[in-house]
Scaffold this active site. Structure first.
Site, PDB file in Angstrom:
ATOM      1  N   PHE A   1      45.523  39.008  40.970  1.00 53.79           N
ATOM      2  CA  PHE A   1      45.961  40.061  40.035  1.00 53.79           C
ATOM      3  C   PHE A   1      46.488  39.466  38.743  1.00 53.79           C
ATOM      4  O   PHE A   1      47.397  40.023  38.120  1.00 53.79           O
ATOM      5  CB  PHE A   1      46.996  40.977  40.702  1.00 53.79           C
ATOM      6  CG  PHE A   1      46.569  41.468  42.064  1.00 53.79           C
ATOM      7  CD1 PHE A   1      45.409  42.212  42.200  1.00 53.79           C
ATOM      8  CD2 PHE A   1      47.288  41.156  43.197  1.00 53.79           C
ATOM      9  CE1 PHE A   1      44.978  42.644  43.442  1.00 53.79           C
ATOM     10  CE2 PHE A   1      46.863  41.591  44.442  1.00 53.79           C
ATOM     11  CZ  PHE A   1      45.719  42.328  44.568  1.00 53.79           C
TER      12      PHE A   1
ATOM     13  N   ILE B   1      38.099  36.145  44.185  1.00 54.55           N
ATOM     14  CA  ILE B   1      39.496  36.355  44.591  1.00 54.55           C
ATOM     15  C   ILE B   1      39.618  37.608  45.463  1.00 54.55           C
ATOM     16  O   ILE B   1      40.665  38.231  45.524  1.00 54.55           O
ATOM     17  CB  ILE B   1      40.425  36.428  43.361  1.00 54.55           C
ATOM     18  CG1 ILE B   1      39.972  37.524  42.388  1.00 54.55           C
ATOM     19  CG2 ILE B   1      40.464  35.077  42.653  1.00 54.55           C
ATOM     20  CD1 ILE B   1      40.952  37.737  41.218  1.00 54.55           C
ATOM     21  N   GLY B   2      38.522  37.932  46.125  1.00 58.88           N
ATOM     22  CA  GLY B   2      38.511  39.106  46.986  1.00 58.88           C
ATOM     23  C   GLY B   2      37.695  40.242  46.412  1.00 58.88           C
ATOM     24  O   GLY B   2      37.555  41.302  47.015  1.00 58.88           O
TER      25      GLY B   2
ATOM     26  N   PRO C   1      27.393  48.447  44.233  1.00 55.61           N
ATOM     27  CA  PRO C   1      28.199  49.665  44.369  1.00 55.61           C
ATOM     28  C   PRO C   1      29.300  49.550  45.423  1.00 55.61           C
ATOM     29  O   PRO C   1      30.361  50.145  45.267  1.00 55.61           O
ATOM     30  CB  PRO C   1      27.172  50.727  44.778  1.00 55.61           C
ATOM     31  CG  PRO C   1      25.861  50.212  44.297  1.00 55.61           C
ATOM     32  CD  PRO C   1      25.954  48.708  44.377  1.00 55.61           C
TER      33      PRO C   1
ATOM     34  N   THR D   1      31.134  46.790  46.441  1.00 55.70           N
ATOM     35  CA  THR D   1      32.303  46.041  45.996  1.00 55.70           C
ATOM     36  C   THR D   1      32.876  46.642  44.716  1.00 55.70           C
ATOM     37  O   THR D   1      34.087  46.578  44.496  1.00 55.70           O
ATOM     38  CB  THR D   1      31.936  44.556  45.793  1.00 55.70           C
ATOM     39  OG1 THR D   1      30.807  44.468  44.927  1.00 55.70           O
ATOM     40  CG2 THR D   1      31.606  43.903  47.115  1.00 55.70           C
TER      41      THR D   1
ATOM     42  N   GLU E   1      39.756  45.603  36.044  1.00 54.74           N
ATOM     43  CA  GLU E   1      41.038  46.133  35.610  1.00 54.74           C
ATOM     44  C   GLU E   1      41.014  47.584  35.150  1.00 54.74           C
ATOM     45  O   GLU E   1      42.057  48.249  35.132  1.00 54.74           O
ATOM     46  CB  GLU E   1      41.610  45.225  34.515  1.00 54.74           C
ATOM     47  CG  GLU E   1      42.122  43.932  35.120  1.00 54.74           C
ATOM     48  CD  GLU E   1      42.144  42.774  34.140  1.00 54.74           C
ATOM     49  OE1 GLU E   1      43.229  42.422  33.708  1.00 54.74           O
ATOM     50  OE2 GLU E   1      41.068  42.206  33.828  1.00 54.74           O
TER      51      GLU E   1
END
Lengths: 327, 698
Positions: free
Chosen positions: B232, B458-459, B586, B588, B659
């Site tokens: 994040f 990062i996921g 779509p 992820t 984001e």
């Protein structure tokens, strides 16, 4: 973290004897609070006496209509017990409002009652806390105290008791069965907890080494009409910012009996005797419930950040009693 | 792109490993002779260490060493003073790491850390942001490189002359990133070479920082970040864990594992600054904006300037002839704030999109219509047309899906028993950027292909997305492609941040695939006998791209219910529609957008770092007391996107979706709370303490 020894006692007498002989030993139940505090250095026992293997894990219906719950019965099992769900819904709801499914699967009945405050200053060894380090001061009194007490606090401690279960048990006049070195003792749950006063490090009236072996719910037919309402900062998995456990028995609209206890307002689960007295014998109305809450909360002394707890507790008192009255 | 893997839903390539627990994270790699590091934070806010007594710690069983400024290996000073650790006795903020204990077990290291005795000389400190703080100043620029202030027309005159005005101040507290995996590292020196497994958003950047700090050639450092449990923004640079682990490993000459605790993530690794924002809007009677002013005040540390670009969002979002934005900072004795979940855009949109809602009420125009009326196809800031801007389409599509039509704008008009019901909307935008990267593509004799790029997953699903992009670039089914990422020995690539990972990496992957196909075409004979590899860099191409206003857009819709007695807020539903260029995967993508929206909800209702100014740190530094939204807080979250083609972006045509999901979400929630209750809360989070007793107001 401090290295510690681990002991599985043969029986209750062994557990109590070992703890009596070892000044820095602690009982281990589900470990959901103690293990965290050990990692944080808040509690530093050198010996853990694991009581979860003792035969204290049964729920027993008593001849008088009450219920005895062994100290190591897990919170999830107790919440799901058919007799609890039928006769003491307030208890099942309080349990299910607490923590998360995973934690409830681990947490024990006795351990839940003896969990420590979640005051952030207590949980941080870098900050002043009379409960953790007597004489060091109370950083919470003039610190971030939104979650802390509005009733019965002292200059030495403004912590709240975190248990939901204990609030329900306080409303139900539960008796705590205790095993001590020199025998057994029954303690009404309202007498188990202490006000913080000058010695907030002394949280209960239990003698050193005493082991809670069971709790006993007295028969209370009125408790079939009972409930628990908890307000928290998110919808699940948070400690209460306000909670009410209530039993209401009406006779033609008149309050024949009522049991009321508050959570998140004091150092102990707060039995609202004054509110009960105000309600008992009167024709129920939401206005009466509000007046009763006002009487109970008249002595509230909010801290800088928690003044909202007074109107919140009043609001949920009215809500819960009104819902019970119309159910 | 004939085979068309891009745009199709694929599960994550590493999904099975993750759900079965076999995917290894930074401190999970088996290492012979590994030791454990424990970081010791300063117990004072500002001061100087006068003495470090390590005797008791060193005598504790299992403890191998205690590093501090008096004995730690020397580091070269760099541009990030936050990681120039254990080099000086000065303490700049509470929680600054001042020692590391290394032991043979994690528990022994932790016990040793408790036993390190440190004496300090302390001085007075200032840790609380205030709008009238005497230290307020005007920074030279704001992040990453925007002008501090902007002005067009004459705001004061335009504002004074308008028939409808809104003047509102919004406050947001400190927010803490809290990835599931903490900042964590395993470090190992061997023959002068440093190998680290690090939880980072950019292994290339960490390698560069470590090489600089330890004064070794970059080739002597290898950083592996194969799986990363979230960041994040907070893992966007080399952070304390990797530097401390590398220092400790060099000192004890053994591998060291070091993970920060949850408590240690509240400050030393960065956080979002508290922000005070004043927004003034003026409009004509039809709701057309005539003047916009956005003034933002935030904090930085005494060791480095970090200027959150809070008001930059307002420069390009809505048009008006008279506009002004300003940023002011205060240097406090606090850890340096850092990137977190759409830095700038997220808090800025909360303020502007809240003020737009206040304007809609003031002027009596539906808030969706108000935004449509003030749309701009030419960037008010740059004066050039947006490469694509589908804000209006998002608003219209969202309004239709949500059922916005026929909404009664009257606050507190809907009730369902004890619940007051309200709906709210907000716009959303986020810049579409790209950074240079490099990649290699290899054709193997068996007909398979290998594509290598130091991207980081990062996921988010980045590994899977690059695999899809590579397949299309090579013109083969994805099953024939192997993708390798997360290792600084791979071709250097941009950090996974700023929503620019997919744009940056896909650019290099596509160029590598194209170059390989050309090379294979030019080869004599039908089948190459050995491997054929090409390496490309997009340095020139990305660097030569014209500066144009490129943005993704979105519209956020929320329905809340608020308990009239207790003030509890729950979301019945949350719906977002986004226009973010091409969507690679779509499955992820939806996760990322829903995740961003959830973070916005969390910001609106729950998250708040509580600072105790006496101690100078955040006292609710764990996940039991720093609340993050949980599933029952919202009954339904839906994310949709529009088909959008924009040829001015990058070869893949993507804008980035990391984001934008959070931007505007908190404003939509706050606007819905106002619609439900008639109460405008301008200080987040919106909790029971601000709303209790609403029924008494009825």
């Amino acid at each position: 973290m401090r290295a510690f020894r681990y002991h599985r006692p043969a029986d209750v007498a062994d557990a109590v004897a070992v703890l009596g002989a070892e000044p820095q030993a602690a009982y281990l139940g589900g470990g959901t609070n103690l293990v965290d505090l050990m990692k944080l250095g808040v509690q530093r026992p050198d010996l853990l006496v694991d009581v979860t293997g003792l035969p204290l894990d049964s729920v027993e219906e008593l001849p008088d209509g009450g219920l005895r719950v062994g100290a190591t019965v897990r919170n999830s099992d107790l919440a799901a017990h058919p007799v609890v769900r039928r006769d003491y819904p307030v208890l099942a709801r309080a349990l299910l409002a607490a923590a998360s499914g995973q934690l409830r699967n681990m947490a024990t009945t006795g351990g839940n009652l003896l969990q420590r405050t979640r005051c952030v200053y207590f949980q941080d060894t870098g900050k002043a806390c009379n409960k953790r380090a007597p004489g060091s001061g109370c950083a919470a009194l003039h610190g971030q105290n939104r979650d802390l007490a509005v009733l019965d606090w002292s200059e030495q401690c403004v912590a709240t008791h975190p248990s939901d279960l204990a609030v329900a048990l306080a409303a139900l006049d539960t008796v705590v069965e205790v095993h001590e070195t020199d025998g057994t003792r029954d303690i009404p749950i309202t007498a188990l907890y202490r006000s913080p006063g000058a010695h907030p490090e002394r949280e209960t009236t239990l003698a050193r080494g005493a082991l809670i072996t069971a709790i006993r719910l007295p028969p209370l037919p009125a408790a079939r009409r009972s409930t628990y309402l908890k307000v928290r900062d998110r919808a699940s998995f948070a400690f209460a910012v306000g909670s009410v456990a209530a039993v209401l028995d009406l006779d033609g609209g008149v309050v024949r009996d009522v049991r009321l206890a508050y959570g998140a307002v004091a150092h102990r689960p707060w039995r609202a005797y004054r509110a009960e007295a105000e309600l008992r014998g009167r024709m129920f109305s939401p206005e009466l419930a509000g007046r009763a809450a006002d009487v109970e909360l008249a002595e509230a002394r909010p801290l800088r950040h928690n003044g909202f707890k007074v109107p919140l507790t009043r609001a949920i008192t009215v809500r819960v009693l009104s819902e019970l009255a119309s159910s | 792109m004939s085979t068309g893997a891009v745009g199709r839903a694929y599960p994550r390539l590493e999904g099975r490993e993750k759900v079965t627990g076999t995917a290894r994270y930074a401190v999970e790699y088996p290492v012979d002779g590994v030791t454990y590091g424990w970081a010791v934070p300063s117990a004072v806010v500002r001061g100087r260490i006068t003495r470090v007594d390590t005797a008791e710690a060193l005598a504790s069983p299992g403890v191998l060493a205690v590093l501090h400024h008096g004995n730690a290996p020397r580091l070269a000073p760099g541009p990030q003073p936050e990681v120039w650790l254990l080099q000086e006795p000065a303490v700049h903020y509470r929680g600054q790491f001042v020692a590391v204990v290394v032991a043979t077990s994690l528990e022994a290291a932790r016990e040793g850390a408790r036993l390190v005795r440190i004496d300090y000389d302390t001085g007075p400190h200032s840790t609380v942001l205030a709008a009238d703080h005497p230290g307020l100043y005007r920074p030279d620029k704001v992040n990453p490189n925007y002008p501090t202030d902007t002005a067009e027309g004459d705001f004061d005159a335009g504002y004074a002359a308008a028939p409808v005005r809104v003047d509102a101040t919004y406050r947001t507290p400190a927010y803490h990133n809290n990835p599931m995996e903490p900042h964590a590292t395993t470090a190992h020196w061997r023959d002068g070479r440093l190998l680290v497994h690090d939880s980072t958003q950019g292994a290339s950047l960490v390698r560069a920082t470590l090489a600089e700090l330890f004064e070794v050639p970059p080739e002597s450092v290898r950083v592996i970040a194969e799986h990363v449990g979230g960041g994040f923004g907070s893992k966007g640079y080399a952070k304390a864990s990797v530097v401390l682990a590398a220092l400790a490993a060099r000192h004890v000459d053994r591998p060291v594992r070091l993970a920060l605790t949850r408590q240690q993530l509240f400050g030393p690794v960065g956080y979002r600054t508290p922000i005070i924002q004043r927004v003034r809007l003026a409009a004509d009677a039809d709701g057309r904006l005539t003047a916009i002013c956005h003034d933002a005040i935030s904090q930085t540390s005494t060791i480095r300037e970090f200027a959150e670009q809070t008001a930059v969002y307002t420069r390009s979002m809505y048009a008006a002839p008279h506009r002004r934005t300003t940023h002011r900072l205060v240097r406090l004795d606090v850890p340096t704030p850092f990137w977190m979940r759409a830095p700038g855009e997220c808090p800025g949109a909360y303020a502007l999109e809240s003020a737009m809602d206040e304007l809609a009420t003031a002027v009596g125009i539906d808030p969706v219509e108000l935004r449509i009326r003030n749309d701009a196809q030419v960037d008010p800031d740059q004066g050039r047309p947006f490469t694509s801007r589908n804000l209006v389409a998002c608003l219209r599509d969202g309004a239709q899906r949500f059922g916005w039509a026929d909404r009664d704008p009257t606050p507190r008009a809907r009730r369902d028993g004890r619940w007051l019901i309200g709906t709210g909307v907000a716009g959303s935008s986020y810049p579409a950027r790209a950074r240079p990267s490099s990649a290699t593509a290899t054709a193997r004799p068996d007909g398979s292909f290998l594509v290598r790029i130091n991207a980081t997953d990062i996921g988010t699903g980045a590994r899977t997305a690059m695999w899809q992009v590579a397949a299309d670039a090579l013109g083969v089914p994805p099953e024939r492609v192997e993708i390798r990422i997360g290792d600084s020995d791979l071709p250097t690539a941009a950090v996974a941040g700023g929503s620019m990972g997919t744009a940056s990496w896909s650019w290099a992957v596509i160029r590598a695939g194209q170059a390989l196909r050309e090379k294979l075409r030019d080869l004599p004979g039908d089948e190459p006998s050995g491997e054929v590899t090409v390496e490309v860099s997009t340095d020139d191409e990305v660097g030569g791209q014209p500066t144009l206003p490129r943005y993704a857009y979105g519209a956020q819709f929320v329905e809340v219910r608020v308990d009239a007695d207790t003030g509890e807020v729950r979301l019945n539903r949350m719906l977002g529609v986004f226009a973010a260029g091409r969507i690679v995967n779509p499955t992820t993508a939806r996760s990322q957008l829903v995740g961003g929206m959830t973070m916005g909800l969390s910001m609106a209702l729950h998250e708040e770092g509580l600072l105790d100014e006496r101690y100078g740190d955040w006292v609710n530094h764990d996940l039991a007391t720093y609340h993050i939204t949980v599933c029952p807080d919202v009954e339904s979250i839906e994310a949709y996107w529009l088909d959008e083609q924009d040829d001015e972006l990058n070869p893949a045509g993507v804008k980035g979706i990391g984001e934008i999901g959070i931007v505007g979400a908190a404003a939509a929630v706050a606007n819905a709370v106002h619609h439900a209750t008639g109460v405008r809360i301008r200080e987040l989070p919106i909790r029971v303490d601000k709303l209790v007793g609403l029924s008494a107001l009825a």
